[in-house]
Design an enzyme around this catalytic site. Structure first.
Site, PDB file in Angstrom:
ATOM      1  N   HIS A  46      23.676  68.104  43.334  1.00  0.00           N
ATOM      2  CA  HIS A  46      24.752  67.572  44.177  1.00  0.00           C
ATOM      3  C   HIS A  46      24.276  67.406  45.617  1.00  0.00           C
ATOM      4  CE1 HIS A  46      28.410  68.394  41.411  1.00  0.00           C
ATOM      5  NE2 HIS A  46      27.434  67.750  40.797  1.00  0.00           N
ATOM      6  N   GLU A  48      25.422  68.398  48.396  1.00  0.00           N
ATOM      7  CA  GLU A  48      25.419  69.626  49.206  1.00  0.00           C
ATOM      8  C   GLU A  48      24.151  70.431  48.934  1.00  0.00           C
ATOM      9  OE1 GLU A  48      27.779  68.438  47.292  1.00  0.00           O
ATOM     10  OE2 GLU A  48      29.789  69.130  47.796  1.00  0.00           O
ATOM     11  N   CYS A  80      29.344  73.977  44.233  1.00  0.00           N
ATOM     12  CA  CYS A  80      28.748  73.690  45.546  1.00  0.00           C
ATOM     13  C   CYS A  80      29.333  74.610  46.603  1.00  0.00           C
ATOM     14  CB  CYS A  80      28.991  72.246  45.927  1.00  0.00           C
ATOM     15  SG  CYS A  80      27.943  71.147  45.002  1.00  0.00           S
ATOM     16  N   ALA A 150      37.484  32.755  43.144  1.00  0.00           N
ATOM     17  CA  ALA A 150      36.993  31.769  44.103  1.00  0.00           C
ATOM     18  C   ALA A 150      37.971  30.609  44.085  1.00  0.00           C
ATOM     19  CB  ALA A 150      35.607  31.295  43.681  1.00  0.00           C
ATOM     20  N   THR A 192      38.007  30.866  30.042  1.00  0.00           N
ATOM     21  CA  THR A 192      36.880  30.865  30.973  1.00  0.00           C
ATOM     22  C   THR A 192      35.566  31.032  30.207  1.00  0.00           C
ATOM     23  OG1 THR A 192      38.268  31.717  32.741  1.00  0.00           O
ATOM     24  CG2 THR A 192      35.914  32.048  32.998  1.00  0.00           C
ATOM     25  N   ASP A 196      33.307  27.920  30.967  1.00  0.00           N
ATOM     26  CA  ASP A 196      32.257  28.180  31.963  1.00  0.00           C
ATOM     27  C   ASP A 196      30.915  28.643  31.378  1.00  0.00           C
ATOM     28  OD1 ASP A 196      34.041  27.500  33.874  1.00  0.00           O
ATOM     29  OD2 ASP A 196      34.252  29.487  34.777  1.00  0.00           O
ATOM     30  N   LEU A 200      27.956  36.505  33.610  1.00  0.00           N
ATOM     31  CA  LEU A 200      28.646  37.715  34.083  1.00  0.00           C
ATOM     32  C   LEU A 200      27.707  38.910  34.175  1.00  0.00           C
ATOM     33  CD1 LEU A 200      32.082  37.574  32.189  1.00  0.00           C
ATOM     34  CD2 LEU A 200      31.479  36.537  34.368  1.00  0.00           C
ATOM     35  N   ARG A 203      23.398  40.498  39.329  1.00  0.00           N
ATOM     36  CA  ARG A 203      22.094  40.027  39.786  1.00  0.00           C
ATOM     37  C   ARG A 203      21.885  40.388  41.266  1.00  0.00           C
ATOM     38  NH1 ARG A 203      24.086  36.075  36.369  1.00  0.00           N
ATOM     39  NH2 ARG A 203      24.513  34.432  37.877  1.00  0.00           N
TER      40      ARG A 203
HETATM   41  N1  LIG Z   1      37.287  29.914  40.563  1.00  0.00           N
HETATM   42  C1  LIG Z   1      37.305  31.037  39.889  1.00  0.00           C
HETATM   43  O1  LIG Z   1      37.182  32.154  40.446  1.00  0.00           O
HETATM   44  C2  LIG Z   1      37.453  30.991  38.405  1.00  0.00           C
HETATM   45  C3  LIG Z   1      37.238  32.140  37.646  1.00  0.00           C
HETATM   46  C4  LIG Z   1      37.408  32.081  36.277  1.00  0.00           C
HETATM   47  C5  LIG Z   1      37.799  30.887  35.710  1.00  0.00           C
HETATM   48  N2  LIG Z   1      37.978  29.808  36.459  1.00  0.00           N
HETATM   49  C6  LIG Z   1      38.433  28.549  35.865  1.00  0.00           C
HETATM   50  O2  LIG Z   1      39.708  28.808  35.329  1.00  0.00           O
HETATM   51  C7  LIG Z   1      39.899  27.949  34.207  1.00  0.00           C
HETATM   52  C8  LIG Z   1      40.348  28.817  33.054  1.00  0.00           C
HETATM   53  O3  LIG Z   1      41.579  29.424  33.391  1.00  0.00           O
HETATM   54  P1  LIG Z   1      42.651  29.638  32.260  1.00  0.00           P
HETATM   55  O4  LIG Z   1      43.866  30.123  32.887  1.00  0.00           O
HETATM   56  O5  LIG Z   1      42.717  28.410  31.459  1.00  0.00           O
HETATM   57  O6  LIG Z   1      41.959  30.711  31.329  1.00  0.00           O
HETATM   58  P2  LIG Z   1      41.660  32.263  31.300  1.00  0.00           P
HETATM   59  O7  LIG Z   1      42.524  33.014  32.208  1.00  0.00           O
HETATM   60  O8  LIG Z   1      40.188  32.425  31.381  1.00  0.00           O
HETATM   61  O9  LIG Z   1      42.062  32.548  29.809  1.00  0.00           O
HETATM   62  C9  LIG Z   1      43.398  32.486  29.435  1.00  0.00           C
HETATM   63  C10 LIG Z   1      43.462  32.923  28.025  1.00  0.00           C
HETATM   64  O10 LIG Z   1      43.192  34.316  27.952  1.00  0.00           O
HETATM   65  C11 LIG Z   1      43.763  34.809  26.767  1.00  0.00           C
HETATM   66  N3  LIG Z   1      44.451  36.090  26.965  1.00  0.00           N
HETATM   67  C12 LIG Z   1      44.208  37.234  26.320  1.00  0.00           C
HETATM   68  N4  LIG Z   1      44.995  38.210  26.730  1.00  0.00           N
HETATM   69  C13 LIG Z   1      45.780  37.678  27.643  1.00  0.00           C
HETATM   70  C14 LIG Z   1      46.847  38.202  28.423  1.00  0.00           C
HETATM   71  N5  LIG Z   1      47.207  39.488  28.359  1.00  0.00           N
HETATM   72  N6  LIG Z   1      47.457  37.352  29.235  1.00  0.00           N
HETATM   73  C15 LIG Z   1      47.075  36.073  29.368  1.00  0.00           C
HETATM   74  N7  LIG Z   1      46.074  35.541  28.665  1.00  0.00           N
HETATM   75  C16 LIG Z   1      45.445  36.330  27.814  1.00  0.00           C
HETATM   76  C17 LIG Z   1      44.750  33.734  26.306  1.00  0.00           C
HETATM   77  O11 LIG Z   1      44.160  33.103  25.227  1.00  0.00           O
HETATM   78  P3  LIG Z   1      44.469  33.634  23.744  1.00  0.00           P
HETATM   79  O12 LIG Z   1      45.881  33.327  23.499  1.00  0.00           O
HETATM   80  O13 LIG Z   1      43.512  32.947  22.891  1.00  0.00           O
HETATM   81  O14 LIG Z   1      44.223  35.095  23.832  1.00  0.00           O
HETATM   82  C18 LIG Z   1      44.825  32.762  27.447  1.00  0.00           C
HETATM   83  O15 LIG Z   1      45.055  31.447  27.034  1.00  0.00           O
HETATM   84  C19 LIG Z   1      38.572  27.274  33.970  1.00  0.00           C
HETATM   85  O16 LIG Z   1      38.613  25.997  34.542  1.00  0.00           O
HETATM   86  C20 LIG Z   1      37.586  28.113  34.724  1.00  0.00           C
HETATM   87  O17 LIG Z   1      36.480  27.340  35.168  1.00  0.00           O
HETATM   88  C21 LIG Z   1      37.817  29.814  37.805  1.00  0.00           C
END
Ligand SMILES: NC(=O)c1ccc[n+]([C@@H]2O[C@H](COP(=O)([O-])OP(=O)(O)OC[C@H]3O[C@@H](n4cnc5c(N)ncnc54)[C@H](OP(=O)(O)O)[C@@H]3O)[C@@H](O)[C@H]2O)c1
Length: 363
Positions: A46, A48, A80, A150, A192, A196, A200, A203
């Site tokens: 630890h 300390e 400690c 973002a 996503t 995308d 994840l 890095r």
């Molecule tokens: N700019 C950024 O920071 C950022 C980050 C991430 C994504 N994106 C963009 O966001 C877009 C995707 O967003 P999105 O809203 O379509 O998708 P999302 O949030 O990635 O996924 C939504 C899906 O998650 C599943 N899910 C599972 N458990 C859930 C819960 N408790 N509540 C809600 N959903 C749940 C559902 O599909 P099921 O019914 O099949 O479970 C739902 O349709 C893409 O264009 C991506 O490029 C941008």
């Protein structure tokens, strides 16, 4: 000196979970800095003890500055508090108690009952923030949830039709890797994963004790078998929470090393999902979207911290997804109110971080 103890603790970010960050400084009776220690999980000793070992006999009559309450119980190491008492320390300066209910306050108590002066509260907010994940874990019995998105100036997270869009500049992306380094897991929604093809990974280039776990909430099992989340699952673990009965796809994912979990209470209950993560000793989760998953965490009031990385772009249109979906607030009173706001510039991108009032309310 307390600030220095906090800085020493911070050296081990990424190397202590599921234990807390702790730093310690020993200052001799003559006011000389004679020992410094940082706790690192795998080094066992630890902070300390490391600092006291360095100080040796010069610790006698001195002051220990510790970033978190010294523990008074036998764990992997002896208490400690005993080490501080035996070394002849006369004063301990420490901002906060250990949040673990089993040990909370007991360390201070033992020091005081052995005639040591204990000073608490200095830089308490900073110390609590430094160990916010550990504190949440003990108080709420679930991982700390940090939602990071973002977005453009007009609050869009991608172009219309949910096309994969990298909005952040390089400096901001570099910072995101530093952020990932602080977390035990990253979580996204199935869309996503589909749109995308993200990796994840952490890095940041910094040392981490445990592999970052990647989590996908995906009831329709949209996650592509060819995505890095799947084909690199043997290097960096991937967990998929689903209620899908598509046994062929589940088998394919298993074969690639993905762990597919079907929570008994369904694939959408975030409390259950967080409880399952807690069972795996996952103490903190960085939720990286998209809109659906972000909305679900907000509606469930399960976000402890927000970060919006804002790029100087205006996307516009009705179809481009906004940052947070779900039901949202009905009235302004229901809207989450953020405090302790921090604003940092990464070149032309602006990072805004804050803590929602709902996080304190559900403690
Ligand atoms: N700019 C950024 O920071 C950022 C980050 C991430 C994504 N994106 C963009 O966001 C877009 C995707 O967003 P999105 O809203 O379509 O998708 P999302 O949030 O990635 O996924 C939504 C899906 O998650 C599943 N899910 C599972 N458990 C859930 C819960 N408790 N509540 C809600 N959903 C749940 C559902 O599909 P099921 O019914 O099949 O479970 C739902 O349709 C893409 O264009 C991506 O490029 C941008």
């Amino acid at each position: 000196m307390t600030r220095r103890a906090l800085a020493l603790a911070a050296v081990a970010i990424g190397q202590v979970s599921p234990n807390p960050l702790v730093g310690c400084i020993i200052v001799s009776e003559a006011g000389e800095l004679v020992g410094e220690g940082t706790y690192v999980y795998d080094n066992v000793l630890h902070a300390e003890t490391i600092a006291l070992n360095q100080a040796g006999v010069r610790a006698k009559g001195g002051t220990a500055y510790v970033s978190l309450e010294p523990h008074s119980h036998y764990g992997k190491t002896p208490p400690c508090t005993d080490a501080l008492i035996n070394a002849g320390i006369t004063r301990v300066v420490c901002p906060i108690e250990d949040p673990n209910p089993l040990v909370s306050g007991k360390g201070f108590e033992q020091l005081r009952s052995n005639g040591i002066e204990v000073v608490t509260g200095i830089l308490a907010d900073e110390a609590a923030k430094q160990n916010e994940k550990f504190i949440c874990w003990h108080r709420k019995k679930r991982p700390f949830v940090h939602l990071k998105l973002a977005m453009s100036l007009d609050g869009r997270i991608s172009l219309k039709n949910s096309i994969s869009t990298a909005l952040s500049n390089e400096a901001a992306l570099k910072h995101v890797h530093d952020l990932r380094h602080e977390y035990d897991a990253i979580l996204i929604g199935g869309n996503t994963a589909f749109v995308d093809y993200p990796s994840l990974t952490d890095r940041s280039g910094k040392l981490r004790r445990r592999k970052l776990v990647r989590i996908v909430l995906d009831n329709r099992l949209q996650i592509p078998v060819g995505s890095p989340l799947v084909f690199k699952a043997n290097e960096t673990p991937t967990l998929v929470f689903t209620n899908s009965k598509d046994l062929k796809k589940i088998e394919e994912l298993h074969a690639k090393g993905v762990e597919v979990i079907e929570p008994e209470q369904g694939g959408r209950n975030l409390d259950v999902i967080l409880a399952q993560l807690a069972e795996r000793q996952i103490q903190s989760v960085l939720v990286e979207g998209g809109m659906g998953v972000a909305g679900a965490f907000c509606d469930a009031k399960l976000v402890d911290k927000f970060t919006f990385m804002i790029a100087p772009l205006v996307i516009g249109g009705c179809e481009a997804p906004s940052a947070i979906g779900g039901k949202g607030a009905e009235t302004l009173n229901d809207a989450m109110n953020l405090s302790d706001i921090q604003i940092v510039r990464h070149g032309s991108d602006i990072e805004i971080t804050g803590y929602p009032n709902t996080a304190a309310a559900n403690e």
